[in-house]
Design an enzyme around this catalytic site. Structure first.
Site: not given
Length: 393
Positions: A253, A261, A266, A270, A296
């Protein structure tokens, strides 16, 4: 059976096999425009159908011999050349300009016919034509098999076999024309079987395109569209139903991903996901499975890996994640990952139970400050209390 068929019927069947094939290729071209070569295959079969039509008119004395013999020979050989060009594109899904040089073969044959007039001699023309057909069909069969490593579809084997059978029948016709006494079948019968093989070739081309489309759908269903690695559905399908002993499962994780973010946007998030997925993917063994489970969170399956080896692998990935170089607006984004993993032991567990164990280890890594690796350890056993001692106390 074929001995009872007159020449007009055989030529009609011959022409029909190419027309049906051309219609199949045109239909596939309409349904699957991304498949390279289908249009060229259709043109090749139409050229062969036209050559067969001219030969039929010639046999009925409707055309001068010098005209139909040379034109049908050139169009037919050109049709097989186009078939080879189109099939190379269909099989490999890539364009090769050099393939068009194959058209020099029918052009050379036409020039040789104009100079020597060999085409007016039936056995000479038929031998030269079927030799060229043999070479193009054999080369097509080789192309289909050669591309199986990049696209291992089941239809390739039977498609290549149908092409090889067609090539073998062309060679049989040549041998039958030159040495008719050494073959167990007649040239007419071999020619009739060749007609059937043309139908089969068109059929298996359709099957190849169908299998390719189905494989593409499976890849789409099993692939995470952002990172290009497997998704949760694919990952679970790769896990063994039982027999986890000696295998490791890790849950990974990315730390503070929401902050990334919120701070960078965002799109930057990505980019982080893509960079991390590529990092892990390129640092695994061929037998390992890696996928994005959602958000994630990522899953990693390490078959035949003991705890020490599993720890070394995920620790290396953790350290490499710290070195990832992802920038946004000139600022480097700090990235780290928390990892929990479990190694299957003698007790049989379902993958749901192992996921729970790996998740528990992951939460321990997060509680310890994140950016760490924790192996799952079973809770200490609870020992029963001797009631008599308790009462005495």
């Amino acid at each position: 059976m074929t001995a009872q068929l007159d020449l007009a019927t055989v030529l009609l069947l011959h022409k029909s096999s190419f027309l049906v094939g051309a219609l199949c290729f045109l239909y596939l071209r309409w349904q699957s425009p991304r498949n390279e070569g289908l249009g060229i295959l259709a043109i090749g079969f139409l050229s062969l159908a036209l050559a067969s039509t001219l030969a039929g008119y010639g046999e009925q004395k409707l055309l001068p011999a010098f005209l139909w013999t040379l034109s049908s020979f050139t169009l037919g050989l050109g049709g097989y050349a186009l078939f080879w060009i189109g099939l190379r594109r269909l099989s490999g899904q890539r364009r090769r300009r050099a393939d068009w040089l194959a058209l020099a073969i029918p052009v050379t044959g036409a020039v040789a016919g104009l100079i020597t007039h060999f085409h007016v001699v039936n056995y000479a023309r038929a031998s030269a034509f079927n030799t060229g057909a043999f070479l193009f069909l054999a080369a097509s069969a080789f192309a289909v098999i050669a591309d199986r490593k990049s696209e291992p579809l089941p239809a390739r084997a039977i498609f290549a076999a149908s092409l090889a059978v067609g090539a073998g029948l062309c060679l049989t016709v040549v041998v039958g024309l030159l040495k008719p006494d050494i073959l167990p079948i007649t040239t007419t019968y071999a020619f009739f079987l060749l007609i059937i093989s043309h139908f089969a070739i068109a059929l298996f081309a359709l099957v190849l395109v169908k299998e390719r489309a189905e494989a593409a759908l499976r890849r789409t269903a099993d692939t995470d569209m952002l990172t290009g690695i497997g998704n949760r559905r694919w990952f679970l399908s790769q896990l063994p139903r039982s027999g986890w002993k000696g295998d490791a499962l890790a849950v990974m994780d990315l730390d503070f991903f929401k902050r990334i973010n919120d701070r960078f946007g965002h799109q930057a998030g990505d980019q982080v996901l893509i960079a991390f997925a590529e990092l892990v993917r390129t640092n695994l063994r061929a037998t390992d499975c890696f996928a994005r489970l959602g958000g994630e969170e990522f899953g990693l399956y390490l078959p035949k890996t003991n705890e020490a080896r599993a720890r070394a692998i995920v620790e290396r990935l953790r350290l490499a994640t710290e070195q990832l170089d992802v920038h946004c607006d000139g600022q480097r984004i700090a990235i780290s990952v928390s990892i929990g993993f479990v190694v299957g032991r003698g007790v049989e567990h379902s993958w749901e139970e192992l996921f729970s164990m790996a998740d528990a280890a992951l939460y321990q890594a997060k509680d310890a400050g994140r950016n760490g690796v924790v192996a799952y350890a079973p809770p200490p056993a609870l020992f029963a209390i001797d009631l008599s001692i308790a009462r005495a106390g």
